[in-house]
Scaffold this motif. Structure first.
Motif, mmCIF file in Angstrom:
data_model
loop_
_atom_site.group_PDB
_atom_site.id
_atom_site.type_symbol
_atom_site.label_atom_id
_atom_site.label_comp_id
_atom_site.label_asym_id
_atom_site.label_seq_id
_atom_site.Cartn_x
_atom_site.Cartn_y
_atom_site.Cartn_z
ATOM 1 N N THR A 166 -30.481 1.821 -34.992
ATOM 2 C CA THR A 166 -30.238 0.783 -33.985
ATOM 3 C C THR A 166 -29.362 -0.295 -34.603
ATOM 4 O O THR A 166 -29.774 -0.954 -35.563
ATOM 5 C CB THR A 166 -31.562 0.170 -33.494
ATOM 6 N N ARG A 167 -28.186 -0.462 -34.054
ATOM 7 C CA ARG A 167 -27.239 -1.438 -34.597
ATOM 8 C C ARG A 167 -27.207 -2.686 -33.715
ATOM 9 O O ARG A 167 -27.063 -2.592 -32.490
ATOM 10 C CB ARG A 167 -25.837 -0.831 -34.692
ATOM 11 N N VAL A 168 -27.349 -3.845 -34.328
ATOM 12 C CA VAL A 168 -27.274 -5.106 -33.593
ATOM 13 C C VAL A 168 -25.823 -5.377 -33.207
ATOM 14 O O VAL A 168 -24.919 -5.299 -34.038
ATOM 15 C CB VAL A 168 -27.840 -6.254 -34.454
ATOM 16 N N THR A 169 -25.620 -5.684 -31.934
ATOM 17 C CA THR A 169 -24.263 -5.917 -31.425
ATOM 18 C C THR A 169 -24.017 -7.370 -31.029
ATOM 19 O O THR A 169 -22.878 -7.790 -30.896
ATOM 20 C CB THR A 169 -24.003 -5.025 -30.205
ATOM 21 N N SER A 170 -25.092 -8.140 -30.832
ATOM 22 C CA SER A 170 -24.938 -9.531 -30.402
ATOM 23 C C SER A 170 -26.154 -10.337 -30.838
ATOM 24 O O SER A 170 -27.291 -9.885 -30.704
ATOM 25 C CB SER A 170 -24.783 -9.602 -28.875
ATOM 26 N N VAL A 171 -25.879 -11.529 -31.373
ATOM 27 C CA VAL A 171 -26.933 -12.476 -31.751
ATOM 28 C C VAL A 171 -26.507 -13.827 -31.194
ATOM 29 O O VAL A 171 -25.564 -14.437 -31.702
ATOM 30 C CB VAL A 171 -27.111 -12.546 -33.278
ATOM 31 N N ALA A 172 -27.150 -14.291 -30.129
ATOM 32 C CA ALA A 172 -26.686 -15.493 -29.419
ATOM 33 C C ALA A 172 -27.803 -16.520 -29.298
ATOM 34 O O ALA A 172 -28.938 -16.192 -28.948
ATOM 35 C CB ALA A 172 -26.158 -15.111 -28.037
ATOM 36 N N TRP A 173 -27.452 -17.787 -29.554
ATOM 37 C CA TRP A 173 -28.410 -18.891 -29.478
ATOM 38 C C TRP A 173 -28.480 -19.442 -28.058
ATOM 39 O O TRP A 173 -27.447 -19.774 -27.456
ATOM 40 C CB TRP A 173 -28.001 -20.003 -30.438
ATOM 41 N N ASP A 174 -29.683 -19.508 -27.512
ATOM 42 C CA ASP A 174 -29.938 -20.087 -26.189
ATOM 43 C C ASP A 174 -30.430 -21.515 -26.425
ATOM 44 O O ASP A 174 -31.569 -21.732 -26.829
ATOM 45 C CB ASP A 174 -30.994 -19.251 -25.460
ATOM 46 N N GLU A 175 -29.565 -22.489 -26.168
ATOM 47 C CA GLU A 175 -29.906 -23.878 -26.493
ATOM 48 C C GLU A 175 -31.054 -24.402 -25.634
ATOM 49 O O GLU A 175 -31.893 -25.171 -26.115
ATOM 50 C CB GLU A 175 -28.663 -24.765 -26.323
ATOM 51 N N ALA A 176 -31.107 -23.996 -24.381
ATOM 52 C CA ALA A 176 -32.172 -24.488 -23.504
ATOM 53 C C ALA A 176 -33.540 -23.971 -23.938
ATOM 54 O O ALA A 176 -34.526 -24.705 -23.976
ATOM 55 C CB ALA A 176 -31.885 -24.089 -22.064
ATOM 56 N N ALA A 177 -33.585 -22.691 -24.274
ATOM 57 C CA ALA A 177 -34.857 -22.078 -24.662
ATOM 58 C C ALA A 177 -35.162 -22.268 -26.144
ATOM 59 O O ALA A 177 -36.294 -22.041 -26.563
ATOM 60 C CB ALA A 177 -34.832 -20.587 -24.335
ATOM 61 N N GLU A 178 -34.164 -22.668 -26.908
ATOM 62 C CA GLU A 178 -34.280 -22.797 -28.361
ATOM 63 C C GLU A 178 -34.754 -21.475 -28.970
ATOM 64 O O GLU A 178 -35.694 -21.404 -29.763
ATOM 65 C CB GLU A 178 -35.221 -23.939 -28.744
ATOM 66 N N ARG A 179 -34.049 -20.401 -28.563
ATOM 67 C CA ARG A 179 -34.381 -19.067 -29.039
ATOM 68 C C ARG A 179 -33.095 -18.262 -29.227
ATOM 69 O O ARG A 179 -32.066 -18.545 -28.597
ATOM 70 C CB ARG A 179 -35.296 -18.333 -28.057
ATOM 71 N N TRP A 180 -33.197 -17.261 -30.091
ATOM 72 C CA TRP A 180 -32.099 -16.319 -30.268
ATOM 73 C C TRP A 180 -32.307 -15.109 -29.364
ATOM 74 O O TRP A 180 -33.433 -14.633 -29.201
ATOM 75 C CB TRP A 180 -32.017 -15.848 -31.722
ATOM 76 N N THR A 181 -31.218 -14.627 -28.771
ATOM 77 C CA THR A 181 -31.252 -13.376 -28.026
ATOM 78 C C THR A 181 -30.469 -12.341 -28.823
ATOM 79 O O THR A 181 -29.289 -12.543 -29.123
ATOM 80 C CB THR A 181 -30.639 -13.526 -26.625
ATOM 81 N N VAL A 182 -31.134 -11.268 -29.170
ATOM 82 C CA VAL A 182 -30.533 -10.222 -30.000
ATOM 83 C C VAL A 182 -30.411 -8.959 -29.167
ATOM 84 O O VAL A 182 -31.397 -8.489 -28.583
ATOM 85 C CB VAL A 182 -31.385 -9.961 -31.254
ATOM 86 N N GLU A 183 -29.194 -8.411 -29.090
ATOM 87 C CA GLU A 183 -28.949 -7.186 -28.339
ATOM 88 C C GLU A 183 -28.464 -6.090 -29.283
ATOM 89 O O GLU A 183 -27.834 -6.372 -30.307
ATOM 90 C CB GLU A 183 -27.919 -7.436 -27.231
ATOM 91 N N THR A 184 -28.768 -4.846 -28.907
ATOM 92 C CA THR A 184 -28.418 -3.717 -29.770
ATOM 93 C C THR A 184 -27.636 -2.655 -28.997
ATOM 94 O O THR A 184 -27.535 -2.704 -27.761
ATOM 95 C CB THR A 184 -29.686 -3.053 -30.349
ATOM 96 N N ASP A 185 -27.133 -1.689 -29.738
ATOM 97 C CA ASP A 185 -26.374 -0.602 -29.111
ATOM 98 C C ASP A 185 -27.269 0.374 -28.367
ATOM 99 O O ASP A 185 -26.785 1.307 -27.721
ATOM 100 C CB ASP A 185 -25.532 0.142 -30.154
ATOM 101 N N ARG A 186 -28.586 0.185 -28.405
ATOM 102 C CA ARG A 186 -29.519 1.014 -27.641
ATOM 103 C C ARG A 186 -29.999 0.308 -26.383
ATOM 104 O O ARG A 186 -30.896 0.791 -25.695
ATOM 105 C CB ARG A 186 -30.713 1.410 -28.505
ATOM 106 N N GLY A 187 -29.427 -0.860 -26.110
ATOM 107 C CA GLY A 187 -29.809 -1.582 -24.910
ATOM 108 C C GLY A 187 -30.981 -2.519 -25.086
ATOM 109 O O GLY A 187 -31.462 -3.114 -24.107
ATOM 110 N N ASP A 188 -31.471 -2.676 -26.325
ATOM 111 C CA ASP A 188 -32.564 -3.613 -26.568
ATOM 112 C C ASP A 188 -32.099 -5.042 -26.311
ATOM 113 O O ASP A 188 -30.950 -5.399 -26.574
ATOM 114 C CB ASP A 188 -33.052 -3.511 -28.017
ATOM 115 N N ARG A 189 -33.016 -5.856 -25.826
ATOM 116 C CA ARG A 189 -32.746 -7.276 -25.628
ATOM 117 C C ARG A 189 -34.004 -8.029 -26.061
ATOM 118 O O ARG A 189 -35.002 -8.074 -25.347
ATOM 119 C CB ARG A 189 -32.405 -7.585 -24.165
ATOM 120 N N ILE A 190 -33.921 -8.593 -27.246
ATOM 121 C CA ILE A 190 -35.079 -9.247 -27.862
ATOM 122 C C ILE A 190 -34.792 -10.734 -27.986
ATOM 123 O O ILE A 190 -33.701 -11.141 -28.381
ATOM 124 C CB ILE A 190 -35.335 -8.670 -29.275
ATOM 125 N N THR A 191 -35.779 -11.550 -27.666
ATOM 126 C CA THR A 191 -35.651 -12.978 -27.935
ATOM 127 C C THR A 191 -36.612 -13.344 -29.059
ATOM 128 O O THR A 191 -37.683 -12.752 -29.194
ATOM 129 C CB THR A 191 -35.959 -13.836 -26.694
#
Length: 580
Positions: free
Chosen positions: A141-166
């Motif tokens: 599983t390769r991470v494709t995006s790591v984005a900071w959500d300023e409102a939620a104060e959390r990171w959203t991590v997406e992968t090439d398998r369609g995972d979406r983890i905060t």
């Protein structure tokens, strides 16, 4: 567990929002057809090498939920991918291992002084199994995006398998030498034979018996691989742009008495190593090279050469600082090359002359220079005749010669220290891309955090000793610092931590100042990013020393994380201010 681990197990956990349920571990760590995971965790860790494995272990001790993503189908990081012939560690086995568990230290047996890749990978798998780490790792599983959500104060991590983890925190354990570099040579697609990269060697192995093999590159990987390939191949043509200094390893089976000596005093030896400049316990001469007679100097160099390994560079305390002192060591190694390689023209081509010894990674080998005495090994000096193109039948140089080959091995290294981080698609406050932040070179505070990227940690990132040290020592120091930081944030009610721009600027300036006191910037090395076309020339690791660096990190933490912005301010501090 050691005393440190027991203490960490009782540390306060970083609190999660009340509405967020605990993430449940999957029963299978890496099913090929698993559905995308949509979940929330306290921490996401990217990478399951030695940094990611120990980080996961510490996070569990803190009571935090964590998910680890790993592109490979197994643990081990660089030791998973780098399976080329002759691959082995240049730090002695008794020191290239974890120190966090006394039981682990005592039970594990290394078969050689300098362990080979299969044994190191076996060790990584043993650790993963012993501490039951796989259940929280998502392999392939390769991470494709790591984005900071300023409102939620959390990171959203997406992968090439369609995972979406905060997650509240994201920890990059992607390794310093994990983004393999393929050179941009015209005609590569036209080659009719097989091509390989040392950093992505086929796991099933490669049969090169009787074949004509071209090896492009003469860095550390090539220096290890060429002697082994030469024993198998019909003919080996080595394409060298920059010759490298290399010291014989004097590798041998592990001596039982030596092993027992370490195991009987492991704790004290580990503590001492952490104070050393590069995190490796060996004898560092307290004299400068020019303080002794030429006779004594040659005697010391000879002893270090016969002893083997990178301890050669500790022969005198100023080899990295003083050009004249450095020249004496370089001259000694050049004379060794001249005495080993029988063909004077080959010997001359193999002698580095345009950079100080040690300022490019000092290599450790087994019969590298001796290999050029073999009838089936030839050397092409690319400074005289550069590669023009890959032809269907081999490698064509600018003199018109096509050096015929059935297989090409690219030992062309890595986009070191920053490559894997930039590939992860990291975006911080205001959508700022890390690639844009680092457009003119990597910038960080302590190599641990980057201004504008809250709650994002980098294990052995640029700006830390990392590749100039025993990586296991530096990995454990970073993981422990991060874990202690997370425990502090949880205990004091802090939601975000972020390096201030002022602290980052000061640390970058300090790192440059320290580097410029040494000879290191004189070499066009991968430490400087010089092996990647267009990459900014910045000395990336921190050269001030492992011991000094550790003291600085501990001091900063003791001062309430000086140089970091904590939001909201720690509850304990707020109460103290109110009482005043």
């Amino acid at each position: 567990m050691t005393e440190r681990a027991d203490q960490n197990a009782n540390s306060p956990a970083v609190g999660r929002p009340e509405s967020m349920p605990d993430a449940q571990p999957h029963s299978d760590a890496s099913p090929a057809d698993r559905p995308p995971e949509i979940a929330a965790f306290d921490v996401v860790v990217v990478g399951a090498g030695f940094g990611g494995l120990y980080m996961l272990h510490r996070l569990r001790g803190l009571g935090l939920s964590a998910r680890v993503f790993e592109a490979a189908d197994g643990v081990g990081g660089t030791w998973y991918w780098n399976r080329y012939p002759g691959a082995r560690c240049d730090v002695e086995s008794m020191q290239y291992s974890y120190s966090f568990s006394e039981e682990l230290q005592q039970e594990w047996h290394w078969p050689e002084r300098f362990s080979a890749q299969p044994d190191i990978l076996r060790y990584a798998n043993h650790v993963a199994d012993r501490f039951d780490l796989r259940r929280d790792i998502r392999f392939e599983t390769r991470v494709t995006s790591v984005a900071w959500d300023e409102a939620a104060e959390r990171w959203t991590v997406e992968t090439d398998r369609g995972d979406r983890i905060t997650a509240r925190f994201c920890i990059m354990a992607t390794g310093c030498l994990s983004a393999a570099r393929m050179p941009d040579i015209p005609g590569l697609d036209s080659f009719e034979g097989d091509t390989y990269h040392t950093g992505h060697w086929p796991h099933e192995g490669v049969d090169l018996a009787g074949r004509r093999v071209a090896v492009i590159g003469t860095g550390s990987s090539a220096i290890q691989a060429i002697p082994v390939i030469a024993e198998q191949a019909g003919h080996v043509t080595v394409f060298q742009r920059t010759p490298n200094f290399s010291i014989p390893s004097r590798n041998k089976p592990m001596d039982a008495e030596y092993e027992n000596l370490w195991k009987s005093d492991y704790r004290a030896r580990r503590l001492k190593a952490r104070t050393m400049r590069n995190g490796i316990l060996y004898h560092l001469n307290d004299k400068g090279a020019m303080e002794v007679s030429e006779e004594d100097r040659l005697r010391e160099y000879e002893a270090r050469w016969e002893g083997g390994g990178i301890a050669f560079m500790a022969a005198y305390n100023n080899l990295a600082l003083d050009a004249e002192a450095n020249r004496t060591a370089a001259d000694f190694v050049r004379e060794k090359i001249r005495s080993i390689v029988r063909d004077p023209a080959k010997a001359e081509a193999l002698m580095p002359r345009d950079y100080p010894i040690g300022t490019k990674r000092i290599c450790v080998d087994t019969d590298y220079f001796e290999t050029f005495n073999r009838d089936n090994v030839s050397l092409v000096d690319l400074r005289k005749t550069p590669i023009e193109a890959i032809a269907p039948k081999g490698v064509r140089t600018t003199d018109g010669t096509v050096h015929e080959a059935d297989a090409i091995v690219f030992a062309t290294g890595f986009d070191a220290m920053t490559g894997a981080l930039l590939k992860a698609g990291i975006r911080g406050r205001g959508g700022l891309a890390l690639a844009d932040k680092w457009e003119e070179g990597p910038r960080s505070y302590l190599g641990l955090m980057v201004a504008g990227f809250p709650n994002l940690f980098t294990i052995t990132g640029p700006g830390s000793p990392s590749v100039l040290s025993n990586m296991m020592v530096s990995i454990e120091q970073h993981v422990d610092w991060i874990a202690d930081c997370l425990a502090y944030l949880g205990a004091t009610g802090v939601r975000t931590i972020e390096a201030t721009q002022e602290a980052e600027d000061a640390w970058v300036a300090h790192g440059m100042e320290v580097a410029n006191r040494t000879l290191y910037p004189r070499a066009a090395s991968w430490y400087m990013g010089a092996n990647i076309p267009g990459k900014p020339r910045v000395f990336m690791p921190y050269i001030g020393g492992v011991g000094v660096y550790r003291e600085k990190c501990d001091e900063i933490a003791a001062k309430g994380y000086e140089g970091f912005r904590l939001s909201p301010p720690p509850a304990t501090a707020a109460r103290a201010e109110a009482a005043e």
